[in-house]
Design an enzyme around this catalytic site. Structure first.
Site, PDB file in Angstrom:
ATOM      1  CG  ASN A 150      -2.047  -0.972   1.066  1.00 36.32           C
ATOM      2  OD1 ASN A 150      -2.653  -1.068   0.017  1.00 36.32           O
ATOM      3  ND2 ASN A 150      -2.350  -1.717   2.125  1.00 36.32           N
ATOM      4  CB  CYS A 171      -5.832  -5.796  -2.572  1.00 34.90           C
ATOM      5  SG  CYS A 171      -6.490  -5.290  -0.964  1.00 34.90           S
ATOM      6  CG  HIS A 172      -5.948  -9.787   1.434  1.00 39.24           C
ATOM      7  ND1 HIS A 172      -4.625 -10.045   1.671  1.00 39.24           N
ATOM      8  CD2 HIS A 172      -6.289  -8.802   2.301  1.00 39.24           C
ATOM      9  CE1 HIS A 172      -4.189  -9.270   2.645  1.00 39.24           C
ATOM     10  NE2 HIS A 172      -5.179  -8.515   3.046  1.00 39.24           N
ATOM     11  CG  HIS A 201      -8.223  -0.461   0.365  1.00 37.99           C
ATOM     12  ND1 HIS A 201      -7.185   0.058   1.095  1.00 37.99           N
ATOM     13  CD2 HIS A 201      -7.969  -1.781   0.247  1.00 37.99           C
ATOM     14  CE1 HIS A 201      -6.330  -0.909   1.402  1.00 37.99           C
ATOM     15  NE2 HIS A 201      -6.805  -2.038   0.897  1.00 37.99           N
ATOM     16  CE1 TYR A 258      -9.061   4.403   2.649  1.00 36.38           C
ATOM     17  CE2 TYR A 258     -10.612   2.683   2.081  1.00 36.38           C
ATOM     18  CZ  TYR A 258      -9.361   3.070   2.492  1.00 36.38           C
ATOM     19  OH  TYR A 258      -8.411   2.129   2.754  1.00 36.38           O
TER      20      TYR A 258
END
Length: 484
Positions: A150, A171-172, A201, A258
């Protein structure tokens, strides 16, 4: 059998490197590969090499494992390069959380956007470009760079646009979100099909089906609200689901930072977070978790080594993308996953230059993205806000333009909901000065930033945040683990 070389940069992340390595060796054709480990920590390298050597020995494999602090040597001749680095370590990360908090910016994680994520990107991007230079010069021609680090979108953007290396970000979050959805619907993972698309994300389950039957918004809301755990831990995500009509991949704590609506007033923040674990919204939660467990692998080394002496069980292969991508590229066995790549029309209502996360298929011909996806308008609008911040942040990291960096932070959704321009300008000066040793591109700007800080026109305060826990020692964690 096929023979090639994989380099893992940041391999001193012992647990994650062990997982990646074990996954890769679940592919029978990969028994004769070479895995080159590199890290700045000789101690961590020695530990992880010992563990991986034990895995190779216990399974009677011809796999070659090497370890070196010379990154270029590790990359030399590699077909695949995997990065899981954290530039600046916990020392720099602590400043990403501490300084913005003085200005009222309350982050749970701070590694993607928001003030912390933007500065994290400024530290990472120069190093990512160094990796890319080595890949271009000494890796196998056409080598693929798999980035796990990241801020995912910024790192991948810089590697593709400026590093000129074939890069995919991994990413997971999608897998974890799908596991939640399967649980609330009471179905097995294999019965759930989905299309998840957006940016890292901020990826959205835009189509959900169970055995071919489409799952609508109301059914999904009912499932989450009835769940005894998720109904409490994912309050913010459920609220976004109700308003947007689709579920977000990202954890409650991540998603909260975010968006400009849920973490801007301390008295409101507690309504939306859950303190049962850091990931659900705790102030500085991931920093606390990382600090507590930073040396856990040392105390748990005997356990890691013991588990490494057991036969590899392919049935326990993880859902991390890396091994599946390599298997598809090398054997032609098709793999479907969600990948971070340059958009170029994959998502119709996001910019072409953005790094998006969306479904794709991998075979011998490479990663083939599913194109023509259109996000719901609210999802696209939310993603666009972050993309604009990411673009400015990448350009600032490349140019060393501190004014552009300040504009990027000013346009961050959560920062903009809390701070005045004067506060943002001073906050960024303070972060650049505190993190100067990891920001070579801003060396020319540090003295002027110090001079402005000496005048100190904006007052700050020491603030613990809306919901924060004290850091516990390894002994306290071990006692809690035994008690549990």
């Amino acid at each position: 059998m096929t023979s090639f070389k994989i380099a893992i940069i940041g391999a001193g992340s012992v647990g994650f490197t062990k997982k990646l390595f074990t996954d890769i060796l679940c592919v029978p054709e990969f028994a004769e590969i070479e895995v080159a480990l590199t890290d700045i920590s000789e101690q961590n390298l020695a530990m992880i090499k010992t563990i991986l050597d034990r895995i190779v020995e216990a399974n009677g494999l011809p796999t070659k494992v090497t370890a070196t602090t010379d990154r270029r040597k590790a990359i030399e001749g590699a077909r695949y390069i995997i990065s899981c680095v954290r530039v600046g370590g916990l020392e720099a990360y602590a400043e990403d959380i501490r300084i913005p908090l003085k200005y009222g910016v309350d982050q749970c994680v701070g590694d993607t956007i928001c003030a912390g994520g933007i500065l994290y990107g400024q530290r990472n991007i120069p190093v990512i470009l160094d990796f890319c230079k080595d890949i271009r010069e000494v890796a196998e021609p056409g080598a693929k760079f798999l980035n796990y680090a990241n801020p995912m979108a910024m790192n991948t953007w810089a590697a593709i646009e400026y590093g000129k290396v074939d890069t995919v970000g991994l990413c997971h979050g999608v897998q974890h979100g799908a596991e939640q959805i399967a649980e609330v619907l009471g179905v097995k993972d294999g019965e759930l099909d989905y299309i998840c698309s957006g940016i890292n994300h901020q990826t959205w389950f835009v189509d959900l089906r169970v055995n071919g039957r489409r799952i609508g918004k109301d059914e999904l809301i009912a499932g989450f609200e009835a769940h005894p755990v998720f109904s409490q831990q994912e309050k913010l995500r459920i609220d976004v689901l109700k308003r947007f009509g689709v579920y977000s991949t990202e954890s409650n704590g991540h998603l909260s930072e975010y968006l400009p609506w849920y973490r801007k007033r301390p008295e409101e923040t507690a309504r939306w977070i859950d303190m049962s674990d850091w990931i659900h919204g705790e102030t500085g939660g991931y920093l606390r978790h990382s600090t507590e467990t930073r040396n856990w692998f040392e105390t748990e080394f005997p356990r890691f080594l013991d588990s490494a002496g057991k036969p590899i069980d392919p049935a326990r292969r993880s859902n991390e993308h890396a091994s599946h991508i390599l298997e598809a590229l090398e054997t032609g066995r098709v793999y479907r996953g969600h990948f971070n790549v340059k958009n170029t029309g994959v998502i119709t209502n996001l910019p072409a230059d953005a790094i998006i996360e969306s479904p794709g298929f991998v075979d011998r011909f490479g990663i083939n993205m599913v194109s023509g996806i259109t996000l719901p308008e609210a999802c696209a609008a939310t993603c666009l806000s972050s993309i604009n911040v990411q673009r400015m942040s990448v350009h600032a990291a490349i140019s060393g333009d501190i004014d552009l960096l300040k504009l990027a932070v000013l346009h961050d959704p959560l920062v903009g909901a809390i701070c005045t321009p004067e506060e943002v300008w001073q906050m960024v000066d303070e972060m650049v000065v505190a993190e100067a040793r990891w920001l070579p591109q801003y060396a020319h700007a540090v003295d002027d930033a110090k001079a402005r800080l000496a005048k100190g026109t904006v007052k700050t305060r020491d603030w613990a945040g809306a919901a924060r826990r004290a850091v516990r020692s390894i002994d306290e964690l071990r006692a809690e683990k035994l008690a549990g």
